[in-house]
Design an enzyme around this catalytic site. Structure first.
Site, PDB file in Angstrom:
ATOM      1  N   ASP A 105       7.699  14.940  -4.469  1.00  0.00           N
ATOM      2  CA  ASP A 105       8.926  15.283  -5.200  1.00  0.00           C
ATOM      3  C   ASP A 105       8.681  16.119  -6.464  1.00  0.00           C
ATOM      4  OD1 ASP A 105       9.153  11.758  -6.153  1.00  0.00           O
ATOM      5  OD2 ASP A 105       8.006  13.367  -7.111  1.00  0.00           O
ATOM      6  N   HIS A 127      -0.282  14.596  -0.565  1.00  0.00           N
ATOM      7  CA  HIS A 127       0.537  15.040   0.566  1.00  0.00           C
ATOM      8  C   HIS A 127       1.291  16.323   0.260  1.00  0.00           C
ATOM      9  CE1 HIS A 127       0.584  10.547   1.918  1.00  0.00           C
ATOM     10  NE2 HIS A 127      -0.523  11.157   2.259  1.00  0.00           N
ATOM     11  N   GLU A 224       7.679  -5.914  -3.781  1.00  0.00           N
ATOM     12  CA  GLU A 224       7.377  -6.587  -2.500  1.00  0.00           C
ATOM     13  C   GLU A 224       5.868  -6.661  -2.254  1.00  0.00           C
ATOM     14  OE1 GLU A 224      11.407  -6.692  -1.828  1.00  0.00           O
ATOM     15  OE2 GLU A 224       9.884  -7.538  -0.477  1.00  0.00           O
TER      16      GLU A 224
HETATM   17  C1  BV8 Z   1      -3.903  12.125   9.392  1.00  0.00           C
HETATM   18  C2  BV8 Z   1       4.656  14.182   3.313  1.00  0.00           C
HETATM   19  C3  BV8 Z   1      -5.553  12.948  10.875  1.00  0.00           C
HETATM   20  C4  BV8 Z   1       5.782  14.687   4.103  1.00  0.00           C
HETATM   21  C5  BV8 Z   1       3.844  12.098   4.263  1.00  0.00           C
HETATM   22  C6  BV8 Z   1      -0.538   5.677  14.327  1.00  0.00           C
HETATM   23  C7  BV8 Z   1       0.204   6.672  14.937  1.00  0.00           C
HETATM   24  C8  BV8 Z   1       0.259   7.970  14.430  1.00  0.00           C
HETATM   25  C9  BV8 Z   1      -0.431   8.289  13.272  1.00  0.00           C
HETATM   26  C10 BV8 Z   1      -1.146   7.276  12.673  1.00  0.00           C
HETATM   27  C11 BV8 Z   1      -1.224   6.001  13.181  1.00  0.00           C
HETATM   28  N1  BV8 Z   1      -2.015   5.263  12.345  1.00  0.00           N
HETATM   29  C12 BV8 Z   1      -2.418   6.027  11.333  1.00  0.00           C
HETATM   30  C13 BV8 Z   1      -1.917   7.260  11.542  1.00  0.00           C
HETATM   31  C14 BV8 Z   1      -2.114   8.359  10.736  1.00  0.00           C
HETATM   32  C15 BV8 Z   1      -0.855   8.634   9.917  1.00  0.00           C
HETATM   33  C16 BV8 Z   1      -0.300   7.361   9.313  1.00  0.00           C
HETATM   34  O1  BV8 Z   1      -0.854   6.841   8.373  1.00  0.00           O
HETATM   35  N2  BV8 Z   1       0.815   6.854   9.887  1.00  0.00           N
HETATM   36  C17 BV8 Z   1       1.369   5.603   9.397  1.00  0.00           C
HETATM   37  C18 BV8 Z   1       2.863   5.742   9.196  1.00  0.00           C
HETATM   38  C19 BV8 Z   1       1.038   4.512  10.423  1.00  0.00           C
HETATM   39  N3  BV8 Z   1      -1.363   9.466   8.880  1.00  0.00           N
HETATM   40  C20 BV8 Z   1      -1.356  10.786   9.066  1.00  0.00           C
HETATM   41  O2  BV8 Z   1      -0.882  11.359  10.040  1.00  0.00           O
HETATM   42  C21 BV8 Z   1      -2.058  11.574   7.973  1.00  0.00           C
HETATM   43  N4  BV8 Z   1      -2.938  12.516   8.585  1.00  0.00           N
HETATM   44  O3  BV8 Z   1      -4.210  10.988   9.613  1.00  0.00           O
HETATM   45  O4  BV8 Z   1      -4.468  13.179   9.988  1.00  0.00           O
HETATM   46  C22 BV8 Z   1      -6.233  14.237  10.898  1.00  0.00           C
HETATM   47  C23 BV8 Z   1      -7.442  14.373  10.205  1.00  0.00           C
HETATM   48  C24 BV8 Z   1      -8.066  15.580  10.231  1.00  0.00           C
HETATM   49  C25 BV8 Z   1      -7.504  16.657  10.922  1.00  0.00           C
HETATM   50  C26 BV8 Z   1      -6.285  16.512  11.594  1.00  0.00           C
HETATM   51  C27 BV8 Z   1      -5.630  15.295  11.576  1.00  0.00           C
HETATM   52  C28 BV8 Z   1      -1.041  12.334   7.149  1.00  0.00           C
HETATM   53  C29 BV8 Z   1      -0.151  11.361   6.422  1.00  0.00           C
HETATM   54  C30 BV8 Z   1       0.764  12.113   5.469  1.00  0.00           C
HETATM   55  C31 BV8 Z   1       2.165  12.117   6.024  1.00  0.00           C
HETATM   56  N5  BV8 Z   1       3.054  12.742   5.058  1.00  0.00           N
HETATM   57  N6  BV8 Z   1       4.641  12.725   3.414  1.00  0.00           N
HETATM   58  C32 BV8 Z   1       7.098  14.313   3.484  1.00  0.00           C
HETATM   59  O5  BV8 Z   1       7.127  13.493   2.551  1.00  0.00           O
HETATM   60  O6  BV8 Z   1       8.090  14.849   3.958  1.00  0.00           O
HETATM   61  S1  BV8 Z   1       3.826  10.416   4.260  1.00  0.00           S
HETATM   62  C33 BV8 Z   1       5.042   9.734   3.291  1.00  0.00           C
HETATM   63  O7  BV8 Z   1       4.701   8.361   3.232  1.00  0.00           O
HETATM   64  C34 BV8 Z   1       5.117  10.171   1.836  1.00  0.00           C
HETATM   65  O8  BV8 Z   1       4.105  11.038   1.417  1.00  0.00           O
HETATM   66  C35 BV8 Z   1       4.988   8.850   1.098  1.00  0.00           C
HETATM   67  O9  BV8 Z   1       4.504   8.998  -0.154  1.00  0.00           O
HETATM   68  C36 BV8 Z   1       4.042   8.187   2.002  1.00  0.00           C
HETATM   69  C37 BV8 Z   1       3.763   6.750   1.808  1.00  0.00           C
HETATM   70  O10 BV8 Z   1       4.987   6.068   1.740  1.00  0.00           O
HETATM   71  P1  BV8 Z   1       5.270   5.272   0.373  1.00  0.00           P
HETATM   72  O11 BV8 Z   1       5.096   6.218  -0.746  1.00  0.00           O
HETATM   73  O12 BV8 Z   1       4.441   4.050   0.349  1.00  0.00           O
HETATM   74  O13 BV8 Z   1       6.802   4.976   0.488  1.00  0.00           O
HETATM   75  P2  BV8 Z   1       7.468   3.745   1.250  1.00  0.00           P
HETATM   76  O14 BV8 Z   1       8.933   4.022   1.319  1.00  0.00           O
HETATM   77  O15 BV8 Z   1       6.699   3.447   2.495  1.00  0.00           O
HETATM   78  O16 BV8 Z   1       7.221   2.499   0.270  1.00  0.00           O
HETATM   79  C38 BV8 Z   1       7.818   2.476  -0.998  1.00  0.00           C
HETATM   80  C39 BV8 Z   1       7.306   1.226  -1.686  1.00  0.00           C
HETATM   81  O17 BV8 Z   1       7.847   1.189  -3.015  1.00  0.00           O
HETATM   82  C40 BV8 Z   1       7.734  -0.059  -1.023  1.00  0.00           C
HETATM   83  O18 BV8 Z   1       6.599  -0.901  -0.862  1.00  0.00           O
HETATM   84  C41 BV8 Z   1       8.722  -0.695  -2.021  1.00  0.00           C
HETATM   85  O19 BV8 Z   1       8.628  -2.109  -2.032  1.00  0.00           O
HETATM   86  C42 BV8 Z   1       8.219  -0.144  -3.301  1.00  0.00           C
HETATM   87  N7  BV8 Z   1       9.189  -0.041  -4.398  1.00  0.00           N
HETATM   88  C43 BV8 Z   1      10.546   0.101  -4.328  1.00  0.00           C
HETATM   89  N8  BV8 Z   1      11.032   0.198  -5.591  1.00  0.00           N
HETATM   90  C44 BV8 Z   1       9.976   0.150  -6.443  1.00  0.00           C
HETATM   91  C45 BV8 Z   1       8.795  -0.005  -5.694  1.00  0.00           C
HETATM   92  N9  BV8 Z   1       7.571  -0.100  -6.250  1.00  0.00           N
HETATM   93  C46 BV8 Z   1       7.509  -0.031  -7.594  1.00  0.00           C
HETATM   94  N10 BV8 Z   1       8.590   0.137  -8.396  1.00  0.00           N
HETATM   95  C47 BV8 Z   1       9.834   0.229  -7.859  1.00  0.00           C
HETATM   96  N11 BV8 Z   1      10.896   0.383  -8.657  1.00  0.00           N
END
Ligand code: BV8
Ligand code: ZN
Length: 249
Positions: A105, A127, A224
């Site tokens: 962002d 990212h 959480e």
């Molecule tokens: C890679 C950019 C290999 C785009 C993002 C199974 C199937 C398929 C893929 C995978 C798999 N297992 C693992 C993978 C790999 C995959 C992955 O991790 N998938 C996950 C979902 C299972 N990863 C990838 O594909 C990565 N690449 O592995 O490539 C490779 C290597 C070499 C060569 C080729 C290939 C790439 C991952 C990057 C993806 N891009 N974003 C866009 O944003 O449009 S990810 C996206 O999720 C964002 O970047 C975000 O930052 C990120 C993580 O999410 P969070 O930030 O944690 O957000 P979330 O909503 O989940 O959680 C928010 C938290 O805040 C909560 O816990 C909540 O309780 C808390 N909260 C709420 N309020 C507050 C708070 N905390 C504090 N204060 C508050 N007030």
């Protein structure tokens, strides 16, 4: 509480030689930016694979760009919050702090600019950033200063030098992170004596694993529990906007 009246976590942060913070969407919640996986999360109406992937973009660039333009328009109305400012002020004060953000962002960069901090080498945008574009044909990059408005195929951004279709310069699922950038992030996590996990669900790899590289104190700030809670010495069940200022105050 210690004799100083500060909590152990506050003491660790005050004394830390090297700090690293892994930031997630939770850090931007207080600024009004929706998270990905929360109840009102961005992924609620879409599945990540449908939009944040090269396949989705190849299949329907207009749909993917409409989603990013909509996010840019929403984020343009948001401002950095006290959590972003606490990190910016720590950088401004010369703390050896590596900000490893998963967020695209740009709010951390805005907080640093407002604090007069040239922090490019201390903020790693793991990212990428949705305000940056990259040409899919020649690789040319540019930074947007305002949000795009994309309604028709003619509105799709095109490269000024080669006319190629531009994409958001973010890392999509299935795409590798920038190698050198991630190596810098690994080094910062390894060197940290205090590692703060700030507002991330800890489900996206390889970013989440950075938290496991710290040999010192690990602190989690999240209302959480997450898969990373198990490695945190202290889990602060609250918001980044409240507890980052308290830790760096
Ligand atoms: C890679 C950019 C290999 C785009 C993002 C199974 C199937 C398929 C893929 C995978 C798999 N297992 C693992 C993978 C790999 C995959 C992955 O991790 N998938 C996950 C979902 C299972 N990863 C990838 O594909 C990565 N690449 O592995 O490539 C490779 C290597 C070499 C060569 C080729 C290939 C790439 C991952 C990057 C993806 N891009 N974003 C866009 O944003 O449009 S990810 C996206 O999720 C964002 O970047 C975000 O930052 C990120 C993580 O999410 P969070 O930030 O944690 O957000 P979330 O909503 O989940 O959680 C928010 C938290 O805040 C909560 O816990 C909540 O309780 C808390 N909260 C709420 N309020 C507050 C708070 N905390 C504090 N204060 C508050 N007030
Ligand atoms: Zn081009």
């Amino acid at each position: 509480m210690t004799a100083t009246g500060r909590s152990p976590a506050q003491e660790w942060c005050r004394r830390a030689e090297r700090l690293a913070v892994l930031c997630g969407a939770g850090l931007s919640v207080a600024s009004g930016v929706p998270t990905f996986r929360g109840p009102a999360g961005l992924w609620r109406q879409y599945r990540p694979e449908e939009l944040a992937s090269p396949t989705a973009f190849a299949r329907d660039p207009l749909l993917v760009w409409q989603w990013y333009a909509q996010r840019q328009q929403a984020i343009a109305r948001c401002r950095p919050n006290a959590g972003h400012r606490a990190l910016a002020q720590a950088l401004a004060a010369g703390r050896r702090l590596a900000v490893l953000t998963q967020n695209v962002d740009g709010l951390q960069q805005r907080a640093c600019a407002a604090a007069g901090v040239e922090a490019d080498d201390q903020i790693e945008e793991l990212h990428g950033c949705l305000w940056r574009l990259r040409c899919t044909a020649c690789g040319a990059r540019r930074m947007l200063s305002t949000a795009l408005q994309i309604d028709t195929p003619e509105d799709l951004p095109r490269c000024a030098s080669c006319g190629g279709l531009e994409r958001p310069a973010v890392v999509w699922f299935g795409e590798g992170l920038d190698q050198r950038l991630f190596e810098r992030a690994i080094a910062a996590a390894r060197a940290s004596t205090v590692f703060i996990i700030a507002g991330t669900s800890g489900v996206v790899e390889p970013a989440a694993s950075l938290a496991r590289l710290c040999a010192g104190h690990v602190i989690e700030i999240n209302p959480e529990p997450t898969p990373l809670s198990a490695i945190a010495e202290v889990s602060i069940r609250g918001g980044c906007e409240q507890f980052l200022p308290e830790l760096f105050g």
